[in-house]
Motif scaffolding. Structure first.
Motif, PDB file in Angstrom:
ATOM      1  N   ASN A  75       0.824  -1.212   0.000  1.00  0.00           N
ATOM      2  CA  ASN A  75       0.000   0.000   0.000  1.00  0.00           C
ATOM      3  C   ASN A  75       0.858   1.261   0.000  1.00  0.00           C
ATOM      4  OD1 ASN A  75      -2.505  -1.388   0.092  1.00  0.00           O
ATOM      5  ND2 ASN A  75      -2.250  -1.718   2.304  1.00  0.00           N
ATOM      6  N   ASP A  76       2.152   1.081   0.123  1.00  0.00           N
ATOM      7  CA  ASP A  76       3.084   2.202   0.163  1.00  0.00           C
ATOM      8  C   ASP A  76       3.401   2.643  -1.265  1.00  0.00           C
ATOM      9  OD1 ASP A  76       5.242   3.959   0.525  1.00  0.00           O
ATOM     10  OD2 ASP A  76       6.053   2.802   2.191  1.00  0.00           O
ATOM     11  N   LEU A  77       3.103   3.893  -1.575  1.00  0.00           N
ATOM     12  CA  LEU A  77       3.304   4.413  -2.929  1.00  0.00           C
ATOM     13  C   LEU A  77       4.717   4.941  -3.169  1.00  0.00           C
ATOM     14  CD1 LEU A  77      -0.114   6.245  -3.465  1.00  0.00           C
ATOM     15  CD2 LEU A  77       0.565   3.973  -4.249  1.00  0.00           C
ATOM     16  N   GLY A  78       5.556   4.929  -2.129  1.00  0.00           N
ATOM     17  CA  GLY A  78       6.962   5.276  -2.306  1.00  0.00           C
ATOM     18  C   GLY A  78       7.218   6.679  -2.796  1.00  0.00           C
ATOM     19  N   LEU A  79       8.007   6.805  -3.848  1.00  0.00           N
ATOM     20  CA  LEU A  79       8.437   8.093  -4.390  1.00  0.00           C
ATOM     21  C   LEU A  79       7.259   8.982  -4.775  1.00  0.00           C
ATOM     22  CD1 LEU A  79      10.809   9.878  -5.384  1.00  0.00           C
ATOM     23  CD2 LEU A  79      10.746   8.605  -7.539  1.00  0.00           C
ATOM     24  N   TYR A  80       6.143   8.390  -5.147  1.00  0.00           N
ATOM     25  CA  TYR A  80       4.953   9.159  -5.520  1.00  0.00           C
ATOM     26  C   TYR A  80       4.519  10.100  -4.398  1.00  0.00           C
ATOM     27  CZ  TYR A  80       0.022  10.220  -6.344  1.00  0.00           C
ATOM     28  OH  TYR A  80      -1.188  10.868  -6.495  1.00  0.00           O
ATOM     29  N   ASN A  81       4.697   9.668  -3.155  1.00  0.00           N
ATOM     30  CA  ASN A  81       4.303  10.516  -2.022  1.00  0.00           C
ATOM     31  C   ASN A  81       5.107  11.806  -1.958  1.00  0.00           C
ATOM     32  OD1 ASN A  81       2.393   8.637  -1.118  1.00  0.00           O
ATOM     33  ND2 ASN A  81       3.901   7.534   0.118  1.00  0.00           N
ATOM     34  N   VAL A  82       6.258  11.806  -2.595  1.00  0.00           N
ATOM     35  CA  VAL A  82       7.116  12.995  -2.624  1.00  0.00           C
ATOM     36  C   VAL A  82       6.852  13.826  -3.878  1.00  0.00           C
ATOM     37  CG1 VAL A  82       9.504  13.830  -2.643  1.00  0.00           C
ATOM     38  CG2 VAL A  82       8.895  11.811  -1.290  1.00  0.00           C
ATOM     39  N   THR A  83       6.778  13.163  -5.032  1.00  0.00           N
ATOM     40  CA  THR A  83       6.685  13.887  -6.305  1.00  0.00           C
ATOM     41  C   THR A  83       5.262  14.114  -6.795  1.00  0.00           C
ATOM     42  OG1 THR A  83       6.735  11.871  -7.658  1.00  0.00           O
ATOM     43  CG2 THR A  83       8.870  12.820  -7.001  1.00  0.00           C
ATOM     44  N   LYS A  84       4.336  13.243  -6.353  1.00  0.00           N
ATOM     45  CA  LYS A  84       2.939  13.253  -6.810  1.00  0.00           C
ATOM     46  C   LYS A  84       2.809  12.993  -8.313  1.00  0.00           C
ATOM     47  CE  LYS A  84       1.655  14.105  -2.635  1.00  0.00           C
ATOM     48  NZ  LYS A  84       1.154  12.965  -1.823  1.00  0.00           N
ATOM     49  N   LYS A  85       3.836  12.353  -8.871  1.00  0.00           N
ATOM     50  CA  LYS A  85       3.788  11.968 -10.282  1.00  0.00           C
ATOM     51  C   LYS A  85       3.328  10.515 -10.386  1.00  0.00           C
ATOM     52  CE  LYS A  85       7.597  15.008 -11.695  1.00  0.00           C
ATOM     53  NZ  LYS A  85       8.968  15.056 -12.266  1.00  0.00           N
ATOM     54  N   ALA A  86       2.313  10.285 -11.195  1.00  0.00           N
ATOM     55  CA  ALA A  86       1.737   8.939 -11.300  1.00  0.00           C
ATOM     56  C   ALA A  86       2.778   7.890 -11.674  1.00  0.00           C
ATOM     57  CB  ALA A  86       0.596   8.942 -12.322  1.00  0.00           C
ATOM     58  N   GLU A  87       3.715   8.282 -12.507  1.00  0.00           N
ATOM     59  CA  GLU A  87       4.733   7.308 -12.956  1.00  0.00           C
ATOM     60  C   GLU A  87       5.710   6.917 -11.848  1.00  0.00           C
ATOM     61  OE1 GLU A  87       6.157  11.419 -14.567  1.00  0.00           O
ATOM     62  OE2 GLU A  87       4.265  10.371 -14.150  1.00  0.00           O
ATOM     63  N   ASP A  88       5.651   7.601 -10.708  1.00  0.00           N
ATOM     64  CA  ASP A  88       6.555   7.297  -9.598  1.00  0.00           C
ATOM     65  C   ASP A  88       5.934   6.369  -8.552  1.00  0.00           C
ATOM     66  OD1 ASP A  88       8.606   8.786 -10.648  1.00  0.00           O
ATOM     67  OD2 ASP A  88       8.088  10.612  -9.551  1.00  0.00           O
ATOM     68  N   LYS A  89       4.734   5.895  -8.795  1.00  0.00           N
ATOM     69  CA  LYS A  89       4.082   5.003  -7.824  1.00  0.00           C
ATOM     70  C   LYS A  89       4.877   3.706  -7.670  1.00  0.00           C
ATOM     71  CE  LYS A  89      -0.691   6.644  -8.169  1.00  0.00           C
ATOM     72  NZ  LYS A  89      -2.081   6.299  -8.544  1.00  0.00           N
ATOM     73  N   TYR A  90       5.076   3.336  -6.414  1.00  0.00           N
ATOM     74  CA  TYR A  90       5.766   2.094  -6.031  1.00  0.00           C
ATOM     75  C   TYR A  90       7.261   2.115  -6.338  1.00  0.00           C
ATOM     76  CZ  TYR A  90       0.857   0.816  -6.024  1.00  0.00           C
ATOM     77  OH  TYR A  90      -0.509   0.822  -5.806  1.00  0.00           O
ATOM     78  N   PHE A  91       7.795   3.297  -6.612  1.00  0.00           N
ATOM     79  CA  PHE A  91       9.238   3.417  -6.789  1.00  0.00           C
ATOM     80  C   PHE A  91       9.902   3.689  -5.438  1.00  0.00           C
ATOM     81  CE2 PHE A  91       8.381   3.443 -11.186  1.00  0.00           C
ATOM     82  CZ  PHE A  91       9.570   3.358 -11.897  1.00  0.00           C
ATOM     83  N   PHE A  92      11.019   3.024  -5.198  1.00  0.00           N
ATOM     84  CA  PHE A  92      11.785   3.210  -3.972  1.00  0.00           C
ATOM     85  C   PHE A  92      13.262   3.284  -4.317  1.00  0.00           C
ATOM     86  CE2 PHE A  92       7.899   1.064  -2.778  1.00  0.00           C
ATOM     87  CZ  PHE A  92       7.507   1.716  -1.624  1.00  0.00           C
ATOM     88  N   LYS A  93      14.029   3.868  -3.407  1.00  0.00           N
ATOM     89  CA  LYS A  93      15.483   3.856  -3.595  1.00  0.00           C
ATOM     90  C   LYS A  93      15.976   2.415  -3.510  1.00  0.00           C
ATOM     91  CE  LYS A  93      18.265   5.100  -0.261  1.00  0.00           C
ATOM     92  NZ  LYS A  93      19.058   5.891   0.719  1.00  0.00           N
ATOM     93  N   VAL A  94      16.813   2.047  -4.442  1.00  0.00           N
ATOM     94  CA  VAL A  94      17.420   0.708  -4.412  1.00  0.00           C
ATOM     95  C   VAL A  94      18.374   0.659  -3.223  1.00  0.00           C
ATOM     96  CG1 VAL A  94      18.909  -0.931  -5.615  1.00  0.00           C
ATOM     97  CG2 VAL A  94      17.245   0.440  -6.908  1.00  0.00           C
ATOM     98  N   PRO A  95      18.159  -0.238  -2.284  1.00  0.00           N
ATOM     99  CA  PRO A  95      19.054  -0.281  -1.123  1.00  0.00           C
ATOM    100  C   PRO A  95      20.443  -0.776  -1.491  1.00  0.00           C
ATOM    101  CG  PRO A  95      17.514  -2.117  -1.043  1.00  0.00           C
ATOM    102  CD  PRO A  95      17.082  -1.239  -2.189  1.00  0.00           C
ATOM    103  N   SER A  96      21.427  -0.299  -0.769  1.00  0.00           N
ATOM    104  CA  SER A  96      22.778  -0.820  -0.906  1.00  0.00           C
ATOM    105  C   SER A  96      22.814  -2.238  -0.347  1.00  0.00           C
ATOM    106  CB  SER A  96      23.756   0.064  -0.128  1.00  0.00           C
ATOM    107  OG  SER A  96      25.001  -0.585   0.030  1.00  0.00           O
ATOM    108  N   LEU A  97      23.597  -3.095  -0.980  1.00  0.00           N
ATOM    109  CA  LEU A  97      23.739  -4.461  -0.474  1.00  0.00           C
ATOM    110  C   LEU A  97      24.916  -4.610   0.486  1.00  0.00           C
ATOM    111  CD1 LEU A  97      22.899  -6.621  -3.621  1.00  0.00           C
ATOM    112  CD2 LEU A  97      21.394  -5.862  -1.768  1.00  0.00           C
ATOM    113  N   ARG A  98      25.621  -3.546   0.730  1.00  0.00           N
ATOM    114  CA  ARG A  98      26.690  -3.628   1.719  1.00  0.00           C
ATOM    115  C   ARG A  98      26.081  -3.877   3.101  1.00  0.00           C
ATOM    116  NH1 ARG A  98      31.806  -2.612   0.481  1.00  0.00           N
ATOM    117  NH2 ARG A  98      32.244  -1.974  -1.663  1.00  0.00           N
ATOM    118  N   ASN A  99      26.642  -4.846   3.793  1.00  0.00           N
ATOM    119  CA  ASN A  99      26.184  -5.262   5.127  1.00  0.00           C
ATOM    120  C   ASN A  99      24.794  -5.893   5.117  1.00  0.00           C
ATOM    121  OD1 ASN A  99      28.527  -4.194   6.722  1.00  0.00           O
ATOM    122  ND2 ASN A  99      27.807  -2.280   5.816  1.00  0.00           N
ATOM    123  N   ILE A 100      24.318  -6.305   3.933  1.00  0.00           N
ATOM    124  CA  ILE A 100      22.960  -6.808   3.812  1.00  0.00           C
ATOM    125  C   ILE A 100      22.724  -8.058   4.661  1.00  0.00           C
ATOM    126  CG2 ILE A 100      23.360  -8.259   1.771  1.00  0.00           C
ATOM    127  CD1 ILE A 100      20.323  -5.925   2.317  1.00  0.00           C
TER     128      ILE A 100
END
Length: 328
Positions: free
Chosen positions: A250-275
């Protein structure tokens, strides 16, 4: 008789010496790919060249300061534990705030965070300084009502006014919210981690085992580097969660910041260091194990169903990315 015994023994030792005197061509090629696609982590974060010992010391004290939460129960370290072998997280799906209510996203690690291109899962903060300002005033997290209240507490403290004056010697009014955030950011810039994989990239062919090298090959073959590349193995782009196969959230991710429809469900790719040290996984913290995370990523992002064997190989490789001082 003794000579007959010693001669084969000497030959065996000689052969062993020549056999193990250096890396195979295959290992050399793999080191080359690792250097090209990933690259070793720099020793210092951007901006750290201007950080003084006094500024870092103040930042460290503030990072552990529970007075920065309304009921004085929580510090930055509460959700981003860096003590001992702490990997900059609390290892919970989502973190409880000062008054017990949980946030709606998994707390990402603060280790190496200053290398990321933006901060937070949705990138709403441009850098460490901007990020440090948020949680203190967030009603769910540390719940301080205003910057003014924060500064009143710091000015009333027996130590902080003098510490701020030392850290910011050229400022008439050194105790400011801006300076508080700047000091915390300076401390966080010291949280650089170094792994066996960095040693491997830098030429130590024995730094990772043959099984771990095979895991890196599987990591590349599966297409993981399409998102997890660069010296952070991530942390440098946004991607849609469920790029190929839908990931229910239910988290819309980047869309909550930009309000651009194309940004729905986009998130920063996490670093795998120390994963291997920072579970549970994903923005919602709903994936408990690294094995499950790898399989789900392959399915949702790449449209692949990894075998148990390939999953195990990749997880084996990911263990080489842990900080050598924090890995078990």
């Amino acid at each position: 008789m003794l000579r007959k015994i010693l001669t084969p023994l000497f030959i065996s030792i000689l052969l062993a010496t020549f056999t193990y005197c250096g890396p195979t061509q295959e290992t050399k090629d793999l080191q080359g790919k690792a250097k090209q696609i990933i690259g070793a982590l720099p020793e210092k974060m951007p901006g750290s060249e201007n950080d003084t010992a006094e500024l870092i010391s103040l930042g460290k004290k503030l990072y552990f300061e529970k007075k920065l939460s309304l009921n004085e129960t929580q510090s930055c370290n509460s959700c981003h534990n860096v003590e001992g072998k702490g990997a900059g997280v609390d290892n919970l799906p989502t973190s409880p705030g000062a008054f017990g209510k949980n946030g709606d996203r998994n707390s990402p690690t603060v280790l190496n965070a200053g290398f990321h291109f933006v901060q937070f899962w949705d990138g709403r903060a441009a850098d460490l300084k901007a990020q440090a300002k948020g949680p203190i005033l967030n009603p769910v997290e540390m719940a301080m009502p205003s910057e003014k209240e924060v500064l009143q507490r710091l000015n009333a403290d027996a130590e902080y006014p003098a510490l701020f004056a030392k850290a910011y010697p050229n400022e008439k009014t050194p105790v400011t919210y801006e300076n508080l955030a700047g000091a915390i950011a300076a401390f966080e810039r010291t949280l650089v981690t170094f792994s066996r994989f960095d040693d491997f990239i830098n030429g130590d062919y024995k730094a990772i085992s043959q099984a771990e090298q095979e895991g890196f090959k599987s990591f590349m073959a599966a297409g993981c580097t399409s998102c997890h590349s660069g010296n952070l193995l991530g942390g440098n782009s946004f991607r849609k969660m469920g790029q190929v196969n839908e990931y229910k959230t239910n988290d819309l991710g980047l869309y909550n910041v930009t309000k651009k429809a194309e940004d729905k469900y986009f998130f920063k790719v996490p670093s795998l260091r120390n994963i291997a040290l920072t579970g549970p996984y994903f923005h919602d913290g709903q994936v408990k194990t690294l094995e499950e995370a790898v399989k789900k990523m392959a399915y949702h992002q790449l449209g692949m169903n990894l075998s148990e064997d390939e999953t195990k190989k990749i997880v084996t490789f990911l263990g080489t990315l842990s900080d050598k001082n924090r890995a078990n």
